[in-house]
Design an enzyme around this catalytic site. Structure first.
Site, PDB file in Angstrom:
ATOM      1  N   LYS A 166       0.817  -1.215   0.000  1.00 14.46           N
ATOM      2  CA  LYS A 166       0.000   0.000   0.000  1.00 14.46           C
ATOM      3  C   LYS A 166       0.855   1.271   0.000  1.00 14.46           C
ATOM      4  O   LYS A 166       0.431   2.307  -0.481  1.00 14.46           O
ATOM      5  CB  LYS A 166      -0.929   0.033   1.221  1.00 14.46           C
ATOM      6  CG  LYS A 166      -1.809  -1.181   1.420  1.00 14.46           C
ATOM      7  CD  LYS A 166      -2.866  -1.317   0.355  1.00 14.46           C
ATOM      8  CE  LYS A 166      -3.992  -2.267   0.745  1.00 14.46           C
ATOM      9  NZ  LYS A 166      -3.587  -3.659   0.928  1.00 14.46           N
TER      10      LYS A 166
HETATM   11  C1  LIG Z   1      -4.306  -4.784   0.586  1.00 15.84           C
HETATM   12  C2  LIG Z   1      -3.511  -6.019   0.562  1.00 15.84           C
HETATM   13  C3  LIG Z   1      -3.776  -7.046  -0.347  1.00 15.84           C
HETATM   14  C4  LIG Z   1      -4.939  -6.998  -1.319  1.00 15.84           C
HETATM   15  O1  LIG Z   1      -4.902  -5.868  -2.153  1.00 15.84           O
HETATM   16  P1  LIG Z   1      -6.122  -5.507  -3.094  1.00 15.84           P
HETATM   17  O2  LIG Z   1      -6.159  -4.025  -3.160  1.00 15.84           O
HETATM   18  O3  LIG Z   1      -7.293  -6.120  -2.484  1.00 15.84           O
HETATM   19  O4  LIG Z   1      -5.802  -6.070  -4.418  1.00 15.84           O
HETATM   20  C5  LIG Z   1      -2.945  -8.145  -0.349  1.00 15.84           C
HETATM   21  N1  LIG Z   1      -1.930  -8.247   0.518  1.00 15.84           N
HETATM   22  C6  LIG Z   1      -1.639  -7.290   1.413  1.00 15.84           C
HETATM   23  C7  LIG Z   1      -0.500  -7.474   2.356  1.00 15.84           C
HETATM   24  C8  LIG Z   1      -2.411  -6.139   1.463  1.00 15.84           C
HETATM   25  O5  LIG Z   1      -2.125  -5.175   2.344  1.00 15.84           O
END
Ligand SMILES: *Cc1c(COP(=O)(O)O)cnc(C)c1O
Length: 463
Positions: free
Chosen positions: A112
């Site tokens: 993120k």
């Molecule tokens: C947010 C997240 C995901 C999933 O991301 P999407 O936006 O749903 O595709 C997968 N792994 C981690 C560690 C995350 O923080």
């Protein structure tokens, strides 16, 4: 570039307004009116460039003149300066033609940060120029919240409120949200699950009086700028494995469909992606939808990969818009049906979806087993989300000659208990974070109730 809503009833916006707005006023999500294409020559020229420069070239057609070229390069430089790896998003090999794309070298140790650090810088420049301020409210299954708080802490122009499901995030995730001391950031522990938090956020965006009153802005994965920032690492990784002269496949651990949609965008822009595989944990609504054509929500069952414990996959709406030939009315109709718990895709739409994506799921035991296997075979310690991807990638392997890249979405130290259970190793936090467990926490517990949450935000905002 103009941005249109997936439901066809909201005004068209510029990149800057789409970024600052988040959700469209008709309940839809903003998407660019066309997909810009990069030629083979342009993509080939990415080889050997710094991550920031590829980011500049990939994102430029989408941001238009929102930022001047020098200004945008400066923004990118500041955004990724805090990453602890020179390559920003490096790849490592874990098997024959099998790779991990490490997206966890940012300040909160999950992918993120790649988008959120950039959004933080873009908001800052944009709001300053306009002399405006906003209140960012976010819903998180753990990682978005910490990344948003990290990106905006101390900002003069932004107040941040993050709702997370009480008791359902890992301790490291929680502490990353509750320990920053800046007064403009606020963690709210909601009595509910992630889908409740996401639903309350949508309610707030549809409460126009509240929305306009606090100058609500959203940085959830529905924010187009976030998806766009994620498109970049598909290019950098594929090019380092031989694209555009060679095809590359990706397996993407996903829940909200954000990351995998970014891969779809890269493909639409001309990156030769062979297969695009959706990997879900036991909350496998996306996998079931690809198999059956019916998108039907069930309750969320908490897993050891909590950032994917999602049943209402917001960004899937962007894919629906594409497979329904950009018919906003058709998308609005499906979303209306979803209020009753499910919708079924037309035969044509399902066929098109299957042409773009493949999918698989992974149980809790399989997740633990994958962590142990990778550790044994390579010495790498991976997080449970990454393990979900690795397991599904292995299931789906057919053409050994095409490199398979699985996204490593978080650092193992963010989920130490599950990782230790799986392979006996308790991963350590990187040095700068070692005192996380000693820092005092600051959090407001709140009922899963729109008015109660809105009250807290109204009182806490400086707008
Ligand atoms: C947010 C997240 C995901 C999933 O991301 P999407 O936006 O749903 O595709 C997968 N792994 C981690 C560690 C995350 O923080």
């Amino acid at each position: 570039m103009k941005y249109v809503s997936t439901r066809g009833q909201a005004p068209e916006l510029t990149f800057e307004d789409a970024m600052l707005t988040g959700l469209a006023r008709d309940g839809g999500l903003y998407v660019p009116e066309i997909w810009p294409e990069l030629s083979v020559e342009v993509i080939a020229d990415f080889a050997g460039l710094a991550y920031e420069e590829v980011a500049f070239r990939v994102m430029k057609p989408f941001i238009g003149d929102t930022f001047g070229d020098d200004e945008f390069r400066e923004i990118l430089k500041r955004a990724y300066a805090g990453f602890n790896h020179e390559a920003r998003c490096p790849i490592v090999q874990i098997g024959e033609n099998d790779f991990l794309l490490e997206l966890h070298h940012g300040p909160t140790l999950a992918f993120k940060d790649v988008a959120m650090q950039l959004i933080g810088q873009m908001f800052e420049v944009s709001l300053k120029r306009r002399g405006q301020r906003v209140t960012i409210v976010g819903a998180t299954s753990g990682d978005t919240g910490s990344a948003a708080i990290e990106a905006f802490r101390g900002s003069e122009a932004v107040d941040v409120f993050i709702m997370y499901p009480h008791g359902r995030v890992s301790e490291v995730q929680r502490r990353q949200m509750t320990t920053p001391t800046e007064s403009n950031v606020h963690a709210l522990a909601v009595d509910g699950d992630f889908d409740d938090c996401q639903a309350r956020l949508k309610d707030m965006f549809n409460d126009f009086e509240f929305r306009d009153g606090v100058k609500l802005a959203g940085v959830n994965s529905i924010n187009w700028a976030r998806v766009l920032a994620q498109v970049v690492y598909y290019f950098t990784s594929a090019v380092s494995l031989g694209a555009p002269h060679r095809k590359v496949s990706f397996t993407v651990p996903t829940g909200n469909f954000g990351d995998i949609f970014a891969a779809y965008v890269a493909r639409r822009m001309g990156l030769p992606i062979d297969r695009l595989i959706i990997a879900t944990n036991q909350n496998n609504i996306l996998h079931r939808t690809l198999q059956t054509g019916t998108y039907a929500t069930e309750g969320v069952s908490p897993s050891i990969s909590p950032s994917m414990d999602i049943q209402v996959s917001s960004n899937f709406e962007r894919a629906l818009f594409e497979i329904y030939d950009r018919e906003g009315d058709a998308v609005a109709q499906l979303m209306q049906e979803l209020k009753g718990g499910s919708f079924t895709l037309s035969q044509g739409a399902l066929a098109r979806l299957r042409m773009e994506f493949d999918s698989g799921d992974c149980s809790e035991d399989e997740t633990l087993a994958a962590i142990a296997t990778v550790r044994k075979m390579t010495g790498e310690v991976v997080c449970p989300h990454t393990a979900v991807g690795i397991k599904v990638a292995a299931d789906k392997r057919i053409n050994g000659r095409v490199p398979m890249v699985t996204l490593a979405t978080a650092h193992a130290a963010k989920f130490p208990d599950a990782v230790r259970q799986a392979c006996g190793v308790r991963p350590e936090l990187p040095p700068g974070m070692a005192d996380l467990f000693e820092r005092p926490e600051r959090v407001t517990r709140v009922a899963n109730d729109l008015r109660a949450i809105e009250d807290i935000i109204r009182k806490g905002t400086r707008a």
